[in-house]
Scaffold this motif. Structure first.
Motif, short mmCIF file in Angstrom:
data_model
loop_
_atom_site.label_atom_id
_atom_site.label_comp_id
_atom_site.label_asym_id
_atom_site.label_seq_id
_atom_site.Cartn_x
_atom_site.Cartn_y
_atom_site.Cartn_z
N GLY A 1 0.57 -1.17 0.18
CA GLY A 1 -0.26 0.45 -0.16
C GLY A 1 1.39 1.42 0.44
O GLY A 1 0.74 2.14 -0.43
N LYS A 2 1.90 1.34 0.81
CA LYS A 2 2.61 2.82 1.35
C LYS A 2 3.67 2.54 -0.60
O LYS A 2 4.01 3.71 -1.06
N ILE A 3 3.68 1.23 -0.94
CA ILE A 3 4.49 1.89 -2.26
C ILE A 3 3.99 1.87 -2.91
O ILE A 3 4.10 2.70 -3.92
N LEU A 4 2.94 2.08 -3.51
CA LEU A 4 1.53 2.09 -4.50
C LEU A 4 1.19 3.27 -4.20
O LEU A 4 1.29 4.27 -5.29
N ALA A 5 1.02 4.16 -3.54
CA ALA A 5 0.26 5.22 -2.76
C ALA A 5 1.82 6.51 -3.20
O ALA A 5 1.71 7.94 -3.98
N TYR A 6 3.39 6.27 -2.54
CA TYR A 6 4.33 7.13 -3.38
C TYR A 6 4.32 7.10 -4.94
O TYR A 6 4.90 7.58 -5.35
N PHE A 7 4.20 5.45 -5.11
CA PHE A 7 4.43 5.24 -6.90
C PHE A 7 3.52 6.79 -7.54
O PHE A 7 3.18 6.83 -8.71
N THR A 8 2.60 6.50 -7.20
CA THR A 8 1.29 6.99 -7.94
C THR A 8 1.47 8.49 -7.25
O THR A 8 1.16 9.16 -8.61
N LEU A 9 2.16 8.74 -6.75
CA LEU A 9 2.23 10.48 -6.49
C LEU A 9 3.49 10.89 -7.96
O LEU A 9 3.17 11.85 -8.30
N GLY A 10 4.54 9.52 -7.64
CA GLY A 10 5.47 10.49 -8.67
C GLY A 10 4.92 10.26 -10.73
O GLY A 10 4.82 10.69 -10.68
N MET A 11 3.43 9.40 -10.77
CA MET A 11 3.11 9.56 -11.49
C MET A 11 2.08 10.07 -12.10
O MET A 11 1.97 11.03 -12.81
N ILE A 12 1.80 11.16 -11.08
CA ILE A 12 0.99 12.36 -11.19
C ILE A 12 1.68 12.95 -11.55
O ILE A 12 1.77 14.36 -12.34
N GLN A 13 2.94 13.40 -10.27
CA GLN A 13 3.82 14.29 -10.79
C GLN A 13 4.14 14.54 -12.33
O GLN A 13 4.60 15.75 -12.55
N TYR A 14 4.99 13.43 -12.80
CA TYR A 14 4.90 13.35 -14.28
C TYR A 14 3.68 13.93 -15.03
O TYR A 14 4.33 14.94 -15.85
N GLY A 15 2.24 13.69 -14.64
CA GLY A 15 1.48 14.32 -15.94
C GLY A 15 1.46 15.46 -15.52
O GLY A 15 1.15 16.14 -16.63
N VAL A 16 1.80 15.79 -14.37
CA VAL A 16 1.51 16.74 -14.63
C VAL A 16 2.12 18.52 -14.79
O VAL A 16 2.16 18.99 -16.19
N VAL A 17 3.71 17.86 -15.07
CA VAL A 17 5.05 18.48 -15.97
C VAL A 17 4.30 18.44 -17.54
O VAL A 17 5.20 19.27 -18.42
N PHE A 18 4.65 16.57 -17.57
CA PHE A 18 4.49 16.29 -19.85
C PHE A 18 3.02 17.14 -20.04
O PHE A 18 3.09 17.70 -20.63
N ALA A 19 1.84 17.83 -18.97
CA ALA A 19 1.12 18.47 -19.06
C ALA A 19 1.65 19.53 -20.07
O ALA A 19 0.89 19.94 -20.88
N ILE A 20 1.64 20.52 -19.03
CA ILE A 20 2.24 21.84 -19.63
C ILE A 20 2.90 21.50 -20.90
O ILE A 20 3.14 22.46 -21.92
N GLY A 21 4.46 20.33 -20.92
CA GLY A 21 4.87 20.19 -22.49
C GLY A 21 3.25 20.02 -23.67
O GLY A 21 4.19 20.69 -24.89
N LEU A 22 2.74 19.06 -23.47
CA LEU A 22 1.20 18.61 -24.07
C LEU A 22 1.01 20.55 -24.65
O LEU A 22 0.98 19.84 -25.92
N ALA A 23 0.77 20.65 -23.60
CA ALA A 23 0.32 22.71 -23.69
C ALA A 23 1.15 23.33 -24.59
O ALA A 23 0.45 24.23 -25.66
N VAL A 24 1.80 23.27 -25.21
CA VAL A 24 3.42 24.42 -25.26
C VAL A 24 3.45 23.46 -26.90
O VAL A 24 4.17 24.08 -27.85
N GLY A 25 2.88 22.22 -26.86
CA GLY A 25 3.22 22.13 -29.00
C GLY A 25 4.29 20.91 -28.78
O GLY A 25 4.73 21.09 -29.77
N LEU A 26 4.70 20.13 -27.38
CA LEU A 26 6.17 19.53 -28.12
C LEU A 26 5.74 18.02 -28.88
O LEU A 26 4.21 17.45 -28.00
N ASP A 27 6.66 18.22 -29.12
CA ASP A 27 6.76 16.49 -29.71
C ASP A 27 6.70 15.43 -28.97
O ASP A 27 7.92 15.29 -28.28
N PHE A 28 5.75 14.42 -28.28
CA PHE A 28 6.50 13.12 -26.92
C PHE A 28 6.90 12.44 -28.17
O PHE A 28 6.82 11.38 -27.68
N GLY A 29 6.65 12.20 -29.32
CA GLY A 29 6.95 11.17 -30.29
C GLY A 29 6.04 10.34 -30.60
O GLY A 29 5.22 10.63 -30.12
N ASN A 30 6.62 8.76 -30.93
CA ASN A 30 5.02 7.89 -31.88
C ASN A 30 4.60 6.68 -30.57
O ASN A 30 4.44 6.13 -30.95
#
Length: 234
Positions: free
Chosen positions: A90-119
């Motif tokens: 449970g602890k591992i899943l919680a912190y892993f999920t927080l890390g993925m959410i953090q990535y999601g927030v930052v990469f959403a900014i990249g998507l907003a500015v038009g960054l191409d994330f590949g195929n």
């Protein structure tokens, strides 16, 4: 002087009569230079800053686990009909999920500015997940060694501000000497950034980032072994 002037005049006349036809063109797409600038700049900074923030976010779990032990929260959880594997899972899943959410927030900014994330979106998620899992394992391993919340917070800041620049989160490792590139790959960040660069700049696929994901998972496995072995409730 007159002969020279006459020769220059005739040369100019010849060039004017034989010059190629002018070609006019219009572009219907966005400015190529602007697109290139976004891809080069944000292609480095989005995954780099995302990885840095993941370190800060996930390694906060070290002090949280220590605080829960000191406040007897872990002991109360251990009194429930839960196995050690369920509690740790449970602890591992919680912190892993927080890390993925953090990535999601930052990469959403990249998507907003038009960054191409590949195929290959699946490959991009695989790199994110491998790095977030690696940092989760590091947080668990540290939680078995630190003795105070202040020590945990200090270690989090030290590791984040060391692993990130060393691994190329702040600047590409290609611009540093070769020996520094080798030293940089002692940091898990370097392997994550290699994977991100392969996908963003080289349009790589899942097969291309398997070595990077494999290294990150191997590091996570070792750290999980240390953390699980040393984990205690009291």
């Amino acid at each position: 002087d007159t002969a020279v002037a006459q020769a220059l005049f005739q040369r100019a006349e010849t060039l004017l009569t034989t010059r190629p036809a002018a070609v006019r063109y219009e572009t219907t797409k966005a400015d190529t230079a602007a697109i290139s600038g976004i891809q080069n700049g944000f292609g480095q900074s989005i995954p780099g800053m995302g990885s840095l923030y993941v370190i800060f976010t996930v390694l906060a779990g070290t002090s949280n686990l220590l605080r829960e032990r000191q406040q007897w929260t872990l002991q109360r959880l251990a009194a429930l009909p839960l196995t050690k594997a369920q509690l740790l899972g449970g602890k591992i899943l919680a912190y892993f999920t927080l890390g993925m959410i953090q990535y999601g927030v930052v990469f959403a900014i990249g998507l907003a500015v038009g960054l191409d994330f590949g195929n290959d979106l699946f490959a991009m998620l695989a790199v994110m997940a491998a790095f977030a899992l690696c940092m989760t394992a590091l947080a668990l391993a540290l939680a078995t060694r630190v003795t105070s919340e202040g020590q945990a917070n200090g270690l989090r800041n030290l590791l984040a501000l060391t692993l990130a620049p060393l691994g190329g989160a702040w600047w590409p490792l290609e611009i540093v000497p070769e020996f520094m590139q080798r030293i940089g790959h002692l940091s898990p960040v370097a392997w994550a950034m290699d994977g991100f660069h392969e996908l963003i700049f080289n349009q790589g696929t899942f097969i291309d980032i398997l070595p990077e994901v494999g290294v990150l998972l191997a590091i996570a496995l070792v750290l999980f072994g240390i953390g699980i072995r040393g984990f205690r409730v009291q």
